[in-house]
Design a protein around this motif. Sequence first.
Motif, PDB file in Angstrom:
ATOM      1  N   ASN A  18       0.862  -1.170   0.000  1.00  0.00           N
ATOM      2  CA  ASN A  18       0.000   0.000   0.000  1.00  0.00           C
ATOM      3  C   ASN A  18       0.907   1.232   0.000  1.00  0.00           C
ATOM      4  O   ASN A  18       1.917   1.252   0.699  1.00  0.00           O
ATOM      5  CB  ASN A  18      -0.882   0.030   1.245  1.00  0.00           C
ATOM      6  CG  ASN A  18      -1.743  -1.210   1.347  1.00  0.00           C
ATOM      7  OD1 ASN A  18      -2.233  -1.730   0.338  1.00  0.00           O
ATOM      8  ND2 ASN A  18      -1.926  -1.708   2.562  1.00  0.00           N
ATOM      9  N   LEU A  19       0.563   2.237  -0.757  1.00  0.00           N
ATOM     10  CA  LEU A  19       1.450   3.383  -0.821  1.00  0.00           C
ATOM     11  C   LEU A  19       0.682   4.693  -0.891  1.00  0.00           C
ATOM     12  O   LEU A  19      -0.499   4.727  -1.225  1.00  0.00           O
ATOM     13  CB  LEU A  19       2.411   3.252  -2.006  1.00  0.00           C
ATOM     14  CG  LEU A  19       1.800   2.903  -3.343  1.00  0.00           C
ATOM     15  CD1 LEU A  19       1.621   4.141  -4.170  1.00  0.00           C
ATOM     16  CD2 LEU A  19       2.708   1.921  -4.090  1.00  0.00           C
ATOM     17  N   VAL A  20       1.401   5.751  -0.518  1.00  0.00           N
ATOM     18  CA  VAL A  20       0.825   7.091  -0.444  1.00  0.00           C
ATOM     19  C   VAL A  20       1.680   8.058  -1.240  1.00  0.00           C
ATOM     20  O   VAL A  20       2.894   8.139  -1.049  1.00  0.00           O
ATOM     21  CB  VAL A  20       0.738   7.563   1.020  1.00  0.00           C
ATOM     22  CG1 VAL A  20       0.253   9.015   1.086  1.00  0.00           C
ATOM     23  CG2 VAL A  20      -0.188   6.660   1.822  1.00  0.00           C
ATOM     24  N   LEU A  21       1.030   8.780  -2.127  1.00  0.00           N
ATOM     25  CA  LEU A  21       1.688   9.841  -2.883  1.00  0.00           C
ATOM     26  C   LEU A  21       1.173  11.171  -2.365  1.00  0.00           C
ATOM     27  O   LEU A  21      -0.023  11.320  -2.087  1.00  0.00           O
ATOM     28  CB  LEU A  21       1.379   9.710  -4.382  1.00  0.00           C
ATOM     29  CG  LEU A  21       1.612   8.332  -5.004  1.00  0.00           C
ATOM     30  CD1 LEU A  21       1.311   8.373  -6.497  1.00  0.00           C
ATOM     31  CD2 LEU A  21       3.012   7.839  -4.743  1.00  0.00           C
ATOM     32  N   ASN A  22       2.080  12.131  -2.250  1.00  0.00           N
ATOM     33  CA  ASN A  22       1.731  13.410  -1.641  1.00  0.00           C
ATOM     34  C   ASN A  22       1.755  14.558  -2.625  1.00  0.00           C
ATOM     35  O   ASN A  22       2.605  14.608  -3.522  1.00  0.00           O
ATOM     36  CB  ASN A  22       2.717  13.724  -0.516  1.00  0.00           C
ATOM     37  CG  ASN A  22       2.628  12.718   0.593  1.00  0.00           C
ATOM     38  OD1 ASN A  22       1.642  12.656   1.320  1.00  0.00           O
ATOM     39  ND2 ASN A  22       3.663  11.890   0.731  1.00  0.00           N
ATOM     40  N   CYS A  23       0.841  15.483  -2.428  1.00  0.00           N
ATOM     41  CA  CYS A  23       0.751  16.693  -3.243  1.00  0.00           C
ATOM     42  C   CYS A  23       0.488  17.857  -2.300  1.00  0.00           C
ATOM     43  O   CYS A  23      -0.386  17.763  -1.427  1.00  0.00           O
ATOM     44  CB  CYS A  23      -0.390  16.544  -4.255  1.00  0.00           C
ATOM     45  SG  CYS A  23      -0.790  18.035  -5.190  1.00  0.00           S
ATOM     46  N   SER A  24       1.229  18.934  -2.461  1.00  0.00           N
ATOM     47  CA  SER A  24       0.965  20.129  -1.656  1.00  0.00           C
ATOM     48  C   SER A  24       0.847  21.339  -2.566  1.00  0.00           C
ATOM     49  O   SER A  24       1.438  21.375  -3.650  1.00  0.00           O
ATOM     50  CB  SER A  24       2.079  20.347  -0.623  1.00  0.00           C
ATOM     51  OG  SER A  24       3.314  20.548  -1.272  1.00  0.00           O
ATOM     52  N   PHE A  25       0.053  22.300  -2.126  1.00  0.00           N
ATOM     53  CA  PHE A  25      -0.162  23.506  -2.915  1.00  0.00           C
ATOM     54  C   PHE A  25      -0.142  24.713  -1.983  1.00  0.00           C
ATOM     55  O   PHE A  25      -0.465  24.608  -0.793  1.00  0.00           O
ATOM     56  CB  PHE A  25      -1.460  23.436  -3.727  1.00  0.00           C
ATOM     57  CG  PHE A  25      -2.663  22.960  -2.963  1.00  0.00           C
ATOM     58  CD1 PHE A  25      -2.918  21.604  -2.824  1.00  0.00           C
ATOM     59  CD2 PHE A  25      -3.545  23.869  -2.395  1.00  0.00           C
ATOM     60  CE1 PHE A  25      -4.041  21.160  -2.123  1.00  0.00           C
ATOM     61  CE2 PHE A  25      -4.660  23.440  -1.703  1.00  0.00           C
ATOM     62  CZ  PHE A  25      -4.906  22.082  -1.566  1.00  0.00           C
ATOM     63  N   THR A  26       0.243  25.852  -2.542  1.00  0.00           N
ATOM     64  CA  THR A  26       0.522  27.021  -1.700  1.00  0.00           C
ATOM     65  C   THR A  26      -0.698  27.908  -1.465  1.00  0.00           C
ATOM     66  O   THR A  26      -0.764  28.603  -0.455  1.00  0.00           O
ATOM     67  CB  THR A  26       1.635  27.864  -2.337  1.00  0.00           C
ATOM     68  OG1 THR A  26       1.275  28.191  -3.685  1.00  0.00           O
ATOM     69  CG2 THR A  26       2.965  27.105  -2.338  1.00  0.00           C
ATOM     70  N   ASP A  27      -1.659  27.897  -2.370  1.00  0.00           N
ATOM     71  CA  ASP A  27      -2.830  28.758  -2.242  1.00  0.00           C
ATOM     72  C   ASP A  27      -4.056  27.884  -2.023  1.00  0.00           C
ATOM     73  O   ASP A  27      -4.402  27.087  -2.899  1.00  0.00           O
ATOM     74  CB  ASP A  27      -2.984  29.609  -3.500  1.00  0.00           C
ATOM     75  CG  ASP A  27      -4.105  30.637  -3.393  1.00  0.00           C
ATOM     76  OD1 ASP A  27      -4.902  30.562  -2.441  1.00  0.00           O
ATOM     77  OD2 ASP A  27      -4.178  31.512  -4.276  1.00  0.00           O
ATOM     78  N   SER A  28      -4.709  28.033  -0.879  1.00  0.00           N
ATOM     79  CA  SER A  28      -5.834  27.153  -0.548  1.00  0.00           C
ATOM     80  C   SER A  28      -7.130  27.538  -1.270  1.00  0.00           C
ATOM     81  O   SER A  28      -8.125  26.820  -1.178  1.00  0.00           O
ATOM     82  CB  SER A  28      -6.067  27.160   0.962  1.00  0.00           C
ATOM     83  OG  SER A  28      -6.398  28.465   1.394  1.00  0.00           O
ATOM     84  N   ALA A  29      -7.134  28.638  -1.999  1.00  0.00           N
ATOM     85  CA  ALA A  29      -8.337  29.074  -2.720  1.00  0.00           C
ATOM     86  C   ALA A  29      -8.454  28.318  -4.040  1.00  0.00           C
ATOM     87  O   ALA A  29      -8.164  28.862  -5.115  1.00  0.00           O
ATOM     88  CB  ALA A  29      -8.286  30.572  -2.961  1.00  0.00           C
ATOM     89  N   ILE A  30      -8.855  27.058  -3.934  1.00  0.00           N
ATOM     90  CA  ILE A  30      -8.941  26.224  -5.129  1.00  0.00           C
ATOM     91  C   ILE A  30     -10.389  25.816  -5.384  1.00  0.00           C
ATOM     92  O   ILE A  30     -11.214  25.813  -4.472  1.00  0.00           O
ATOM     93  CB  ILE A  30      -8.057  24.962  -5.004  1.00  0.00           C
ATOM     94  CG1 ILE A  30      -8.580  24.041  -3.904  1.00  0.00           C
ATOM     95  CG2 ILE A  30      -6.610  25.355  -4.766  1.00  0.00           C
ATOM     96  CD1 ILE A  30      -7.892  22.675  -3.866  1.00  0.00           C
ATOM     97  N   TYR A  31     -10.702  25.465  -6.623  1.00  0.00           N
ATOM     98  CA  TYR A  31     -12.017  24.928  -6.967  1.00  0.00           C
ATOM     99  C   TYR A  31     -12.043  23.421  -6.755  1.00  0.00           C
ATOM    100  O   TYR A  31     -13.012  22.862  -6.279  1.00  0.00           O
ATOM    101  CB  TYR A  31     -12.348  25.238  -8.420  1.00  0.00           C
ATOM    102  CG  TYR A  31     -13.073  26.533  -8.636  1.00  0.00           C
ATOM    103  CD1 TYR A  31     -14.122  26.633  -9.539  1.00  0.00           C
ATOM    104  CD2 TYR A  31     -12.692  27.678  -7.949  1.00  0.00           C
ATOM    105  CE1 TYR A  31     -14.785  27.831  -9.742  1.00  0.00           C
ATOM    106  CE2 TYR A  31     -13.343  28.879  -8.137  1.00  0.00           C
ATOM    107  CZ  TYR A  31     -14.398  28.940  -9.038  1.00  0.00           C
ATOM    108  OH  TYR A  31     -15.048  30.133  -9.240  1.00  0.00           O
ATOM    109  N   ASN A  32     -10.969  22.781  -7.180  1.00  0.00           N
ATOM    110  CA  ASN A  32     -10.905  21.337  -7.080  1.00  0.00           C
ATOM    111  C   ASN A  32      -9.471  20.874  -7.259  1.00  0.00           C
ATOM    112  O   ASN A  32      -8.565  21.693  -7.496  1.00  0.00           O
ATOM    113  CB  ASN A  32     -11.817  20.659  -8.114  1.00  0.00           C
ATOM    114  CG  ASN A  32     -11.610  21.188  -9.526  1.00  0.00           C
ATOM    115  OD1 ASN A  32     -10.485  21.514  -9.905  1.00  0.00           O
ATOM    116  ND2 ASN A  32     -12.682  21.272 -10.300  1.00  0.00           N
ATOM    117  N   LEU A  33      -9.274  19.581  -7.118  1.00  0.00           N
ATOM    118  CA  LEU A  33      -7.961  18.981  -7.309  1.00  0.00           C
ATOM    119  C   LEU A  33      -8.175  17.677  -8.057  1.00  0.00           C
ATOM    120  O   LEU A  33      -9.090  16.909  -7.747  1.00  0.00           O
ATOM    121  CB  LEU A  33      -7.281  18.747  -5.959  1.00  0.00           C
ATOM    122  CG  LEU A  33      -5.837  18.238  -5.976  1.00  0.00           C
ATOM    123  CD1 LEU A  33      -5.047  18.820  -4.815  1.00  0.00           C
ATOM    124  CD2 LEU A  33      -5.751  16.738  -5.997  1.00  0.00           C
TER     125      LEU A  33
END
Lengths: 110, 114
Positions: A18-33
Amino acid sequence: KQEVTQIPAALSVPEGENLVLNCSFTDSAIYNLQWFRQDPGKGLTSLLLIQSSQREQTSGRLNASLDKSSGRSTLYIAASQPGDSATYLCAVGNNRKLIWGLGTSLAVNP
Amino acid sequence: EPEVTQTPSHQVTQMGQEVILRCVPISNHLYFYWYRQILGQKVEFLVSFYNNEISEKSEIFDDQFSVERPDGSNFTLKIRSTKLEDSAMYFCASSAGQAKRGYTFGSGTRLTVV
């Protein structure tokens, strides 16, 4: 300006993990991911879309979570298979376009 | 499942030539996009198109580039006077609604400028 970072850049695991891939973003004002899969030299296949109001989405062995306030998303892959080997891309959507990470290159070894 | 279709899959062109990349978006989608991915780099937004006009374009999308929806089904990206640095994978995408519905991408056109 929105920046998207994916960690790790590359990952090699034995089949079945089982594995986990990570994503981070700097501006939380998003519509979706949106999480995508890209095979070498090929197109972009959408895996999961999480709206900003949602916390997670599931499709088969894939589960994606979103914590907008902390600017993070994870893609969880259960019971990995050699066919899962590909690059996984995270893309954050504002109201007009997607901003992309560089991806995590995954190799699942038989 | 509906698909976004791109042609050709691979195009080789001489520096200075013009190329046209073609896309057939999903039929009931209203928003169309071009992105590109230079080898080893992030996917980059080029342009979005709605109601027969450009709704947003990036700094990359200068006078060398143009988009057109010549009929009810095709969406094209024209690159004039190609340069070596235009070599990339170009992706077309479409969306039913602005952003909220997510995007469906085509399989891409690999452009090689020699």
